[in-house]
Write an enzyme that holds these catalytic residues in place. Structure first.
Site, PDB file in Angstrom:
ATOM      1  N   LYS A 128     -31.394  21.580  14.164  1.00 57.23           N
ATOM      2  CA  LYS A 128     -30.383  21.374  13.004  1.00 57.23           C
ATOM      3  C   LYS A 128     -29.731  22.506  13.045  1.00 57.23           C
ATOM      4  O   LYS A 128     -28.710  22.898  13.867  1.00 57.23           O
ATOM      5  CB  LYS A 128     -31.023  21.145  11.773  1.00 57.23           C
ATOM      6  N   TYR A 185     -42.391  13.724   9.539  1.00 55.33           N
ATOM      7  CA  TYR A 185     -41.458  13.109  10.421  1.00 55.33           C
ATOM      8  C   TYR A 185     -41.057  14.102  11.432  1.00 55.33           C
ATOM      9  O   TYR A 185     -40.813  15.169  11.076  1.00 55.33           O
ATOM     10  CB  TYR A 185     -40.080  12.800   9.613  1.00 55.33           C
ATOM     11  N   ASP A 213     -43.457  22.246  12.909  1.00 53.56           N
ATOM     12  CA  ASP A 213     -42.027  21.756  13.021  1.00 53.56           C
ATOM     13  C   ASP A 213     -41.001  22.375  12.177  1.00 53.56           C
ATOM     14  O   ASP A 213     -41.057  21.976  10.879  1.00 53.56           O
ATOM     15  CB  ASP A 213     -42.267  20.257  13.079  1.00 53.56           C
TER      16      ASP A 213
HETATM   17  C1  LIG Z   1     -38.855  17.910  10.536  1.00 52.97           C
HETATM   18  C2  LIG Z   1     -37.918  17.167  11.602  1.00 52.97           C
HETATM   19  N1  LIG Z   1     -38.259  17.362  12.783  1.00 52.97           N
HETATM   20  C3  LIG Z   1     -37.647  16.610  13.646  1.00 52.97           C
HETATM   21  C4  LIG Z   1     -36.485  15.945  13.583  1.00 52.97           C
HETATM   22  C5  LIG Z   1     -35.524  15.332  14.583  1.00 52.97           C
HETATM   23  O1  LIG Z   1     -34.484  16.026  14.987  1.00 52.97           O
HETATM   24  P1  LIG Z   1     -33.242  15.152  15.559  1.00 52.97           P
HETATM   25  O2  LIG Z   1     -32.688  14.410  14.368  1.00 52.97           O
HETATM   26  O3  LIG Z   1     -32.278  16.401  15.769  1.00 52.97           O
HETATM   27  O4  LIG Z   1     -33.753  14.499  16.939  1.00 52.97           O
HETATM   28  C6  LIG Z   1     -35.870  15.834  12.206  1.00 52.97           C
HETATM   29  C7  LIG Z   1     -34.711  15.139  11.813  1.00 52.97           C
HETATM   30  O5  LIG Z   1     -34.484  15.196  10.695  1.00 52.97           O
HETATM   31  C8  LIG Z   1     -37.002  16.592  11.377  1.00 52.97           C
HETATM   32  O6  LIG Z   1     -36.478  16.745   9.979  1.00 52.97           O
END
Ligand SMILES: Cc1ncc(COP(=O)(O)O)c(C=O)c1O
Length: 459
Positions: A281, A152, A254
């Site tokens: 985050k 994700y 990521d």
């Molecule tokens: C691994 C990962 N990448 C990207 C995102 C997206 O971040 P945001 O919710 O700040 O857009 C998340 C969100 O939970 C995530 O867990």
């Protein structure tokens, strides 16, 4: 049909949240403005957060193991973060101009994360991964992106392809299908996404070789977050590094979640350095943020001083309030604190696993460091295919446990994701383990009727 007794007990526990959820139903689709934070019959409505505790509108205090989906590494209202916001707020929230704090937070991140020589702040993790993908496409002139099955990367189609590997549609493990998670996905996105099985180095290398001419990037989370906090093996990440280097494909880590595993990110732990890293985050101190960083050569593609830069506008990117909060939070995020967090995470996992053993319930707590996920499966878990039966495949059981834990004063994600904050000590961990023991006692009779296969004397 009468309501399940554990759901009825939850309703009795939280009547004011129930009433507010009925109001919310009038103004929000499904009664919520954020699908990931929603659960049935309704979430607790929160009135405040302080340290590792939340207070709901019925006056209950809960230990917060959700921490806004792992983003509050210091819990709520950390004194240094509050002081930074209080100092910044009267000086304005966003300028559309550079500020000292932007540079300082960027310098701190560059100093810590091996792959990051330069970076761009974004307003969310979603925007960070999106900009990483655009950067990779611009750098390579190629279009396709490889992502992991169960990975994700945010709230857009490509970032969610094959998030949930439905057993009837996912295809063979050596060549997983590109699956839409809802009916909004254009066929072109599915066609442009190559899906790779997680933690399968040989399959990954073969798939990368096979698609090399078309692949701009491979994007991977060092812990598969949304599908149950499944840690990557170093072998797997090394295989991705080797195969992408061979074909000049951009490797993107990521680390939106995994930056909380080490002050240098999971890449420092594994000793594998990607080309681009996405963050989010925890780097915002609780305020909205994201970032993409990497080698100077790749990041220069964003430079407005170039002839055809990769476009990156973003109204709230690098806003003064977030920068101030992020800087305070990151200064308090030290090697010593990370070691303490990870030890607390181990204590929570071990405590939960002991509780499942005692209760004779085939469940397990997995994860890495301060990231913990409970799965209702007792098999080995290395991929989303392994974790799925313990999440969606476990019927109502995880949901009932989640609601019961809330009544016992412990908040987690409804998919039973827990994470630890620096506001916690062993005391809070042990309280959560006691709550798990009590909750399993309540849950046990219903587990046997709803999922006989989940019960067993041995694990
Ligand atoms: C691994 C990962 N990448 C990207 C995102 C997206 O971040 P945001 O919710 O700040 O857009 C998340 C969100 O939970 C995530 O867990």
């Amino acid at each position: 049909m009468s309501e399940h007794p554990l759901i009825a007990a939850y309703r009795a526990f939280a009547p004011t949240s129930d009433a507010l959820s009925k109001r919310a139903q009038m103004v929000f689709p499904g009664g919520d403005t954020r699908s990931s934070a929603h659960f049935a019959p309704y979430p607790l409505v929160i009135s405040s957060g302080s340290g590792c505790r939340l207070t709901d509108v019925d006056g209950h205090q809960l230990l917060d193991f959700m921490n806004n989906f792992t983003s509050l590494v210091h819990g709520h209202a950390h004194p240094a973060v509050v002081a930074a916001i209080e100092a910044q707020a009267p000086r304005g929230s966003a300028y559309a101009a550079p500020s000292l704090e932007q540079i300082e937070l960027a310098e701190l991140i560059v100093e810590r994360i091996p792959s990051v020589e330069q970076l761009r702040f974004t307003s969310s993790g979603t925007e960070g991964t999106l900009m990483a993908i655009r950067c990779a496409r611009a750098a390579t002139g190629r279009q396709k992106i490889m992502k992991m099955e169960g990975g994700y990367h945010g709230s857009y189609e490509l970032a969610e392809v094959s998030l949930i590997p439905a057993p009837d549609r996912r295809g063979p493990v050596e060549a997983p299908a590109s699956l839409a998670v809802d009916d909004s996905f254009p066929a072109s996105v599915l066609a442009d996404t190559v899906i790779c099985p997680y933690n399968e180095p040989a399959h990954a290398q073969r798939l990368i070789d096979a698609h090399a001419g078309e692949l701009a990037a491979v994007i991977v989370e060092p812990v598969l977050g949304s599908m149950g906090m499944v840690p990557a093996t170093t072998d797997f990440l090394e295989a991705l590094r080797q195969a992408t280097s061979k074909h000049d494909i951009v490797l993107i880590f990521d680390e939106v979640i995994t930056f909380r595993l080490d002050a240098g990110g999971a890449q420092r732990l594994h000793g594998v350095t990607p080309d681009l890293t996405c963050l989010g985050k925890i780097i915002g101190g609780g305020l909205p943020i994201g970032a993409v960083g990497g080698s100077r050569e790749l990041m220069q593609l964003f430079s407005p001083e170039r002839e055809r830069p990769v476009m990156h506008a973003s109204t709230f990117s690098g806003n003064a309030l977030t920068m101030a909060a992020g800087l305070a939070a990151m200064r308090a995020y030290t090697d010593v604190e990370v070691a303490r967090l990870n030890a607390l995470g181990d204590r929570l996992r071990n405590g939960f696993n002991e509780a499942f053993l005692q209760a004779g319930i085939r469940a397990q707590a997995i994860g890495q460091g301060s990231l913990v996920n409970v799965l209702f499966t007792d098999g080995p878990v290395h991929s989303a295919r392994d974790s799925l039966p313990g999440l969606a495949g476990a019927g109502h059981v995880p949901r009932l446990l989640h609601l019961t834990m809330l009544r016992h004063g412990v908040a987690s994600a409804s998919r039973l994701m827990y994470c630890v904050s620096t506001a916690m000590s062993e005391l809070e961990i042990d309280r959560a383990v006691s709550a798990m023991n009590e909750s399993l006692r309540e849950l046990r009779p219903f587990v046997s009727t709803e999922r006989p296969a989940l019960l067993g004397a041995s694990r």
